[in-house]
Design a protein around this motif. Structure first.
Motif, short mmCIF file in Angstrom:
data_model
loop_
_atom_site.label_atom_id
_atom_site.label_comp_id
_atom_site.label_asym_id
_atom_site.label_seq_id
_atom_site.Cartn_x
_atom_site.Cartn_y
_atom_site.Cartn_z
N SER A 272 0.83 -1.20 0.00
CA SER A 272 0.00 0.00 0.00
C SER A 272 0.87 1.26 0.00
O SER A 272 0.51 2.27 -0.59
N ILE A 273 2.04 1.18 0.62
CA ILE A 273 2.94 2.35 0.59
C ILE A 273 3.46 2.56 -0.84
O ILE A 273 3.50 3.69 -1.34
N ALA A 274 3.81 1.46 -1.49
CA ALA A 274 4.29 1.56 -2.86
C ALA A 274 3.20 2.15 -3.75
O ALA A 274 3.45 3.02 -4.59
N PHE A 275 1.96 1.70 -3.51
CA PHE A 275 0.82 2.20 -4.29
C PHE A 275 0.65 3.70 -4.07
O PHE A 275 0.52 4.48 -5.01
N ASP A 276 0.70 4.11 -2.78
CA ASP A 276 0.53 5.53 -2.46
C ASP A 276 1.64 6.39 -3.07
O ASP A 276 1.40 7.52 -3.49
N ALA A 277 2.85 5.83 -3.07
CA ALA A 277 3.98 6.60 -3.63
C ALA A 277 3.76 6.88 -5.11
O ALA A 277 3.96 8.00 -5.60
N VAL A 278 3.30 5.85 -5.82
CA VAL A 278 3.06 6.03 -7.25
C VAL A 278 1.91 7.03 -7.46
O VAL A 278 1.96 7.91 -8.33
N LYS A 279 0.89 6.89 -6.61
CA LYS A 279 -0.27 7.80 -6.70
C LYS A 279 0.20 9.24 -6.51
O LYS A 279 -0.15 10.13 -7.29
N GLU A 280 1.01 9.43 -5.48
CA GLU A 280 1.49 10.80 -5.23
C GLU A 280 2.37 11.29 -6.37
O GLU A 280 2.26 12.44 -6.79
N LYS A 311 4.70 -5.68 -6.37
CA LYS A 311 4.80 -5.39 -7.81
C LYS A 311 3.41 -5.35 -8.45
O LYS A 311 3.07 -4.42 -9.18
N ARG A 312 2.60 -6.36 -8.13
CA ARG A 312 1.27 -6.43 -8.75
C ARG A 312 0.41 -5.22 -8.35
O ARG A 312 -0.30 -4.66 -9.18
N VAL A 313 0.50 -4.84 -7.09
CA VAL A 313 -0.32 -3.71 -6.62
C VAL A 313 0.09 -2.41 -7.33
O VAL A 313 -0.75 -1.63 -7.77
N VAL A 314 1.41 -2.22 -7.45
CA VAL A 314 1.88 -1.01 -8.16
C VAL A 314 1.38 -1.03 -9.59
O VAL A 314 0.93 -0.02 -10.14
N GLU A 315 1.42 -2.21 -10.19
CA GLU A 315 1.07 -2.32 -11.61
C GLU A 315 -0.42 -2.08 -11.87
O GLU A 315 -0.83 -2.01 -13.03
N LYS A 316 -1.21 -1.99 -10.79
CA LYS A 316 -2.62 -1.62 -11.00
C LYS A 316 -2.70 -0.20 -11.53
O LYS A 316 -3.70 0.20 -12.14
N GLN A 317 -1.67 0.59 -11.24
CA GLN A 317 -1.69 1.98 -11.70
C GLN A 317 -0.91 2.16 -13.00
O GLN A 317 -1.33 2.89 -13.89
N ALA A 318 0.23 1.53 -13.08
CA ALA A 318 1.07 1.66 -14.27
C ALA A 318 2.14 0.58 -14.23
O ALA A 318 2.52 0.14 -13.14
N PRO A 319 2.62 0.16 -15.40
CA PRO A 319 3.66 -0.87 -15.37
C PRO A 319 4.96 -0.34 -14.79
O PRO A 319 5.24 0.86 -14.90
N LEU A 320 5.71 -1.23 -14.17
CA LEU A 320 7.03 -0.84 -13.65
C LEU A 320 7.99 -0.67 -14.82
O LEU A 320 7.97 -1.47 -15.76
#
Ligand SMILES: Nc1nc2c(ncn2[C@@H]2O[C@H](COP(=O)(O)OP(=O)(O)OP(=O)(O)O)[C@@H](O)[C@H]2O)c(=O)[nH]1
Length: 403
Positions: A272-280, A311-320
């Motif tokens: 969730s932190i990785a997700f939030d970082a990408v979101k921000e 990795k999968r959670v981050v990729e919900k927003q954009a590919p790595l």
């Protein structure tokens, strides 16, 4: 009557003379010294020691600021000015060193640690008779430097062939041959740029993975500096919630170059932190989001699964754009086993070899690339903030064999 008047006058005169005498004698007498004022003896204040608590006076109950009477100006007592609390200057943003040519700048560190490899090979190759024993010694040197068995054999065969064709050899020719053969092994065709510019939309997303203590957090911080030096804006994601100090460490790296760090509670969910970082990163229009993950042993299935989830959670927003595996060069061949497992769980796209300044096993560059088919993109050559360099095969080989 006259007698009475005379008697009164005499009496007045006698009284006057007597009074004068008494006053005069009083004036002349020195006054006794005033009794010494009773000394106000108080115990000298004991010197406070580091760590001592400040004591509150025991006989006075604590008062709130509202209860404290302020002296009115009429008493003439000087009112002490409250101490001026100086505001701390904002953390100064550093300007990192330019990235171009860093490896050349750090070459001395590389040559110092890798001397045995290059110098040893050149000395052996300069022998008048290159017999089987000498070639075996050459092989040993390469194996000791962790080049790996197959690449070592390739190099020795290649050199043997070319030395035979060359006939008599000058030191310059030998150096040239060795340089070419080593370059072949290290590989000049790989694309070694760290991918941070996605084709579609910003930000570029980079995740940093590896086993414990390899230098992930340090590398993430140094990489932020590399990117800032190249004019990019960076958001850091502190997804290492396992090691208590990791988020602070990363944040400090970020603050030094003006990069914001997204962090969560200790022991929190890294995904969730990785997700939030990408979101921000998206919201503020940053160029790159760098995600630091906790060190994990490749043998711990649960932890490796967790990494896959991040990795999968981050990729919900954009590919790595990059998954960088950080390997400690001093662990030599052990790093290869780690690399294999990490590559299976999260597709590794680049390798960062850290601590190359402290090992003679630079051959691991060759071995790990062979193992994964993935290039070494960055090398760590010290603990300094700008001691992370883009990997350049030519500069690396030149450092190995010296000038
Ligand atoms: N000499 C040298 N030391 C390095 C290099 N890179 C990292 N280090 C040191 O390695 C140590 C560990 O670095 P960290 O970044 O804390 O390691 P980590 O992988 O984040 O650690 P975990 O989160 O516990 O897995 C630190 O003391 C770093 O200064 C390097 O290139 N050269």
């Amino acid at each position: 009557m006259e007698t009475v008047i005379l008697a009164v006058v005499i009496a007045v005169v006698v009284l006057g003379v007597l009074g004068g005498l008494v006053v005069g004698s009083r004036r002349k007498k020195p006054l006794p010294p005033p009794p010494p004022a009773a000394p106000d003896i108080t115990a000298p204040p004991a010197e406070p020691h580091i760590g001592d608590e400040a004591e509150t006076p025991r006989d006075e109950p604590r008062r709130t600021i509202e209860e404290v009477d302020l002296p009115d100006g009429s008493t003439g007592v000087a009112v002490e000015e409250p101490p001026v609390v100086e505001e701390l200057p904002p953390t100064e943003i550093e300007v990192p060193e330019p990235t171009a040519g860093r490896l050349v700048r750090l070459r001395a560190r590389l040559s110092r640690s890798q001397n045995a490899l290059g110098k040893g090979l050149l000395t052996l190759l300069s022998r008048e008779h290159l017999d089987d024993d000498t070639w075996e010694e050459i092989e040993d040197i390469l194996l000791t430097a962790d080049v790996g068995v197959a690449p070592t054999q390739e190099l020795v065969e290649g050199l043997r062939e070319r030395v035979k064709v060359l006939g008599t050899r000058t030191p310059e020719e030998l150096r040239g041959l060795l340089r070419e053969e080593l370059l072949k092994l290290v590989g000049t065709d790989f694309d070694r740029t760290v991918k941070t510019e996605p084709e579609t939309s910003k930000p570029g997303i980079v995740m940093v993975v590896g086993v414990n203590g390899t230098g992930k957090t340090t590398t993430t911080g140094k990489l932020a500096r590399v990117l800032v030096a190249d004019g990019r804006s960076v958001v850091l994601g502190a997804a290492d919630t396992f090691r208590a100090a990791a988020a602070d460490q990363l944040q400090t790296w970020g603050e030094r170059v003006g990069a914001h760090t997204v962090r969560g509670p200790e022991g929190g969910d890294p995904a969730s932190i990785a997700f939030d970082a990408v979101k921000e990163g998206k919201e503020i229009g940053a160029d790159v989001v760098l995600i630091d993950t906790a060190g994990r042993l490749h043998t711990k299935t649960g932890l490796m699964d967790e990494l896959g989830k991040v990795k999968r959670v981050v990729e919900k927003q954009a590919p790595l754009d990059e998954v960088l595996l950080v390997l400690d060069a001093t662990t030599g061949q052990n790093g290869l086993v780690q690399a294999r497992v990490f590559a299976e769980v999260v597709d590794i796209t680049g390798i960062v070899l850290t601590k190359l300044d402290g090992t003679a096993k630079g051959g691991i560059v060759v071995a790990v690339q062979r193992e994964l088919g993935v290039p070494v993109k960055l090398v760590g050559l010290g603990e300094g903030a700008d001691d992370l360099a883009p990997f350049e095969p030519e500069a690396f080989v030149d450092a190995l064999i010296g000038d």
